[in-house]
Scaffold this motif. Structure first.
Motif, PDB file in Angstrom:
ATOM      1  N   LYS A 363       0.850  -1.186   0.000  1.00  0.00           N
ATOM      2  CA  LYS A 363       0.000   0.000   0.000  1.00  0.00           C
ATOM      3  C   LYS A 363       0.883   1.233   0.000  1.00  0.00           C
ATOM      4  O   LYS A 363       1.904   1.285   0.688  1.00  0.00           O
ATOM      5  N   TYR A 417      -3.032   5.774  -1.953  1.00  0.00           N
ATOM      6  CA  TYR A 417      -2.882   5.714  -3.405  1.00  0.00           C
ATOM      7  C   TYR A 417      -2.969   4.268  -3.900  1.00  0.00           C
ATOM      8  O   TYR A 417      -2.696   3.314  -3.158  1.00  0.00           O
ATOM      9  N   THR A 418      -3.297   4.203  -5.185  1.00  0.00           N
ATOM     10  CA  THR A 418      -3.176   2.927  -5.891  1.00  0.00           C
ATOM     11  C   THR A 418      -1.738   2.797  -6.394  1.00  0.00           C
ATOM     12  O   THR A 418      -0.919   3.703  -6.234  1.00  0.00           O
ATOM     13  N   GLU A 422      -2.968   6.987  -7.988  1.00  0.00           N
ATOM     14  CA  GLU A 422      -4.278   7.612  -7.960  1.00  0.00           C
ATOM     15  C   GLU A 422      -4.810   7.577  -6.525  1.00  0.00           C
ATOM     16  O   GLU A 422      -4.731   6.565  -5.837  1.00  0.00           O
ATOM     17  N   THR A 424      -7.121   7.104  -3.572  1.00  0.00           N
ATOM     18  CA  THR A 424      -8.302   6.282  -3.292  1.00  0.00           C
ATOM     19  C   THR A 424      -9.057   6.768  -2.066  1.00  0.00           C
ATOM     20  O   THR A 424     -10.209   6.379  -1.859  1.00  0.00           O
TER      21      THR A 424
END
Length: 849
Positions: A363, A417-418, A422, A424
């Motif tokens: 993650k 983030y992804t 991006e 989340t």
């Protein structure tokens, strides 16, 4: 007759001044005062008092007496003579109609430039000759029976900095990159001008410091609190010259930080007024990484990349007034005002790897921190000092009150983030806090010389501390519109901590070479605390505890001396360690106090050897041993995080069984030539904490070494250079018990078992003086030249293992300009009558230290 004598004295002084060859004169800050009495003790008015100096006649190459100063006694027989050289042999001559002449010759005043000669009795038919014993010239390092004093005026590396920079150049002291100071691997108690203070080293300008007193093993005279770390007393600059004088300074560093300030002093008749104001604006940058592995049902590895920038500064102001009531009585008052505001911002990039069923899941997230901290402090000091006619007998009284207020607010933005960066989800956390404290001390001390060299010291002291802390945490979860107040993480707290003490010590000599000082201090303290939210109360009352101290000294031949001391001291848990509140401000560094803590007691023994060589060379060697029971130390525990609802590691405090440390310290001050002097300090130590009463095992002891080297070079009459370096070998993680000022976001770190890797630092400064009488100077300094003064740590504890690295403000460059001004000619301030002229030099210089 009096006026004719004064006129003749003035003419002789002018002629002698014209006949003196050019050259640099020794410092003229000496001061002699006393009272001329008859056989019944009544003061003799209008007696002639002359001070003469032995000087070499360049033509005959023979010594002759030169008149320096001349005054007449007042109606009560008192006299005062100022602005005397401290490096010359002086002679005192007193004459009065109907009395035999009185003469006294004594060696250079040296460091004891303020001397009360007591009552001088004139006989009608007998000459009385006595010898006044004066200490030698004060060296760069002065070793007393219970402290070491380091003069820091020559430290040009610290120009434009704070007290933290000064401490880096004081032998025996270790300073980490956050400005935390250690004395023999523990945090000392901070004093300013002999009084405890709530100021921190970051809030004291380097240019305001005259000397630093390092008290490794305080006697019964000093506050018994502080545990095994001793006392660090910062002595601020004071001006003792008559007339008016001062300086203006300004500087800038390579990150855009700047500093500016001014000092002013006015001395006229019975009053001495001083004022100083200094501002320091900083632009700090810190980089670092944290690599942490958490064990448990799910193994997790967390890697953080940190960037922290802080801008802000502080304003420091001080006013002081001394009123010389008589030659022997001085009243003093002072005000200190400090205002500061800091805006720290931090960005932490975080990667979290979790291991499930043999697979790794990653993650990505980051945390943006925007904070503001503002503090205001106001201190008032008042004191009285009275010297009795018996030399060495004195009575002092002090009142000291310090008020401080702090406000802060912080916004923490956690973005998730992804793999494609991006967002989340975003979680926001607000922390709003405020606090205030009041620190008040009342103290009186009395010194009474007894028979021979025996001296009795006694004193009483009351210390009253009130603290208030308000903390509020609010959180806005991902997808939510409003903040929610987390009641479990919101606490308002008040506490009072009062300490009452009394002490007595007896010092004397046996023969000419053996001395001793034995003392006993009694202290009692009461701690009360209250959680305002819940009304829950806490109270700890500690009965009277006794703290004996013993100091022995033996002078040997050829300027050698041995010293031995043994003491008992106490370290009471402070507000931040006791408060039963979990601080979730920094989710990566959660802390909690422990209201069940008890004080720790430390027993210290130290043996020292000193040797003074010719040419202003000094060598000091000490071996020491310390044992502490119920040691207060950090401990990592796990608990449910009231904000996230997950189990987290929380840093708290516990009492360990005991701790012991021993070591050897060597300090050498050498003048290698007229243009080069060097100070060397080495401390070799070994320490161990017994934590068998806490989960886990005790940490193995480790031998470590700390060293400092300070070189001063006189390149020419107007150029000087300073080169200093320090080295810390691999060492166990220190005991962290003191609350230090600094940025609130220090990321995740541990004080459990582990070590600090070796590091070193090198500083360089060059100073150029110019204009008439070298009134102006420019100093260019370079700190941490090789980017090597880092913090690189490894720690481990139950369920975790961590590597931690930080680098703060490397390769800092500062330029500081200073201009001195003033006129110390007393003719500017003399009264318009001749009697006033004779009285103009009788102001005492025994102001409160």
């Amino acid at each position: 007759m009096k006026y004719i004598s004064l006129f003749g004295v003035a003419v002789m002084m002018v002629l002698n001044g014209m006949a003196q060859p050019p050259g640099k004169m020794p410092p003229s800050i000496g001061h002699l005062y006393g009272k001329v009495v008859d056989g019944s003790g009544k003061g003799i008015a209008e007696a002639s008092v002359l001070i003469l100096e032995n000087k070499m006649n360049p033509e005959t190459q023979k010594a002759k007496e030169i008149l320096l100063k001349g005054v007449s006694t007042r109606n009560n027989g008192e006299f005062s003579v100022e602005e005397l050289p401290v490096a010359s042999t002086l002679k005192l001559k007193i004459s009065a109609v109907g009395y035999a002449a009185y003469e006294k010759e004594f060696p250079p005043l040296g460091g004891n430039f303020d001397k009360d000669l007591g009552n001088i009795q004139l006989e009608k038919d007998v000459k009385q000759l006595e010898t006044v014993v004066i200490t030698a010239e004060k060296p760069l390092v002065k070793m007393d029976i219970d402290k070491k004093t380091f003069n820091v005026d020559k430290n040009i590396v610290t120009a434009g900095g704070t007290a933290v920079d000064v401490m880096r150049n004081v032998p025996s002291l270790q300073v980490d990159i956050d400005g935390n100071v250690k004395l023999r691997n523990a945090s000392p108690q901070l004093y300013v001008d002999g009084r405890p203070t709530t100021l921190t080293l970051d809030q004291i300008p380097a240019d305001a410091i005259e000397s630093v007193e390092v008290i490794t093993n305080p006697s019964a005279k000093y506050d018994a609190s502080g545990g095994d770390a001793g006392i660090l007393n910062i002595v601020l600059k004071k001006n003792r010259k008559s007339g008016y004088n001062g300086n203006i300074m300004a500087g800038i560093d390579r990150r855009g930080g700047w500093n500016a300030g001014s000092n002013f002093n006015l001395r006229q008749d019975k009053f001495n007024f001083s004022a100083s104001v200094m501002s320091n604006q900083m632009r700090n940058k810190t980089t670092g990484t944290v690599d942490r592995y958490n064990q448990g049902d799910t193994a997790v590895n967390i890697f953080q990349d940190n960037l922290s920038k802080t801008k802000g500064g502080f304003l420091f102001g001080k006013l002081g007034l001394d009123y010389f009531v008589t030659n022997r009585t001085t009243l003093s008052a002072g005000i200190i005002r400090v205002h500061g505001k800091f805006i720290p911002n931090e960005t932490i990039d975080i990667q979290t790897d979790s291991l499930y069923d043999g697979n790794t899941y990653s993650k990505l997230s980051d945390r943006l921190s925007q904070s503001t901290r503002e503090f205001n402090a106001l201190g008032f000091q008042a004191g009285m000092k009275h010297n009795f006619k018996t030399t060495g007998e004195e009575w002092t009284a002090d009142f000291n009150m310090f008020n401080g207020k702090m406000e802060s607010d912080a916004l923490y933005t956690m973005n998730h983030y992804t793999d494609n960066k991006e967002v989340t989800g975003t979680q926001l956390q607000k922390n709003v806090s405020s606090g205030k404290n009041r620190f008040m001390t009342i103290q009186t001390d009395y010194v009474k010389p007894l028979k021979g060299s025996t001296k009795l010291e006694t004193g009483l002291r009351a210390q009253i501390t009130n603290t208030e802390s308000n903390n509020e945490n609010l959180i806005r979860y991902p997808g939510a519109d409003d903040y929610i107040k987390i009641m479990a993480a919101t606490t308002n707290y008040k506490n009072t901590n009062n300490v009452y003490a009394a002490y007595a010590s007896l010092a004397s000599n046996i023969g000419e070479k053996f001395g001793y000082k034995i003392g006993l201090r009694a202290e009692s303290s009461i701690y009360t605390g209250r959680l305002i939210n819940s009304g829950e109360k806490f109270k700890n009352s500690y009965p009277v505890s006794l703290f004996p101290s013993l100091f022995l000294s033996q002078k040997l031949n050829k300027k050698q001396e041995l010293q031995f001391s043994v003491t008992r001291r106490i370290n009471r848990p402070n507000f931040f360690q006791l408060i039963p509140y979990t601080d979730y401000t920094d989710s990566l560094n959660i802390t909690r106090g422990n209201a069940d803590l008890v004080p720790e007691f430390t027993y210290t023994a130290e043996f020292s050897y000193s040797k003074t060589f010719t040419g202003n060379n000094t060598f000091l060697a000490s071996v020491y041993y310390k044992y502490t029971d119920h040691l207060i130390t950090r401990y990592y525990d796990t608990a449910i995080n009231e904000i996230s609802g997950k189990r987290d590691y929380i840093s708290t405090f516990v009492n360990a069984n005991s701790a012991r440390s021993f070591g050897m310290e060597l300090t050498s001050v050498n003048t290698l030539s007229k243009w080069w002097d060097i100070t060397t300090n080495i401390n070799l130590y070994n320490s161990r904490i017994n934590t068998d009463n806490i989960a886990g095992t005790s940490q193995d002891p480790m031998w470590s070494m700390f060293g400092k080297l300070n070189n001063n070079f006189k390149l020419s009459k107007t150029f000087t250079m300073q080169l200093s370096a320090d080295y810390q070998s691999k060492t166990n993680l220190p005991i962290t018990t003191a609350q230090q000022f600094g940025p609130p976001m220090s990321s995740a770190q541990s004080a459990s078992q582990g070590y600090i890797k070796a590091f070193y630092g090198v500083d360089l400064a060059i100073k150029k003086t110019f204009l008439k009488d070298n009134a102006a100077s420019a100093t260019l300094s370079f700190n941490d030249i090789f980017r090597s003064r880092k913090s690189d740590q490894y720690s481990r504890g139950t369920g975790f293992e961590q590597y931690y690295y930080r680098l703060n403000n490397p390769q800092m460059v500062r330029l500081t300009l200073t201009y001195r001004f003033g006129k110390v000619d007393m003719s500017l301030f003399k009264r318009q009558n001749l009697k006033g002229q004779g009285e103009g030099m009788q102001n005492g210089m025994q102001g409160m230290q």
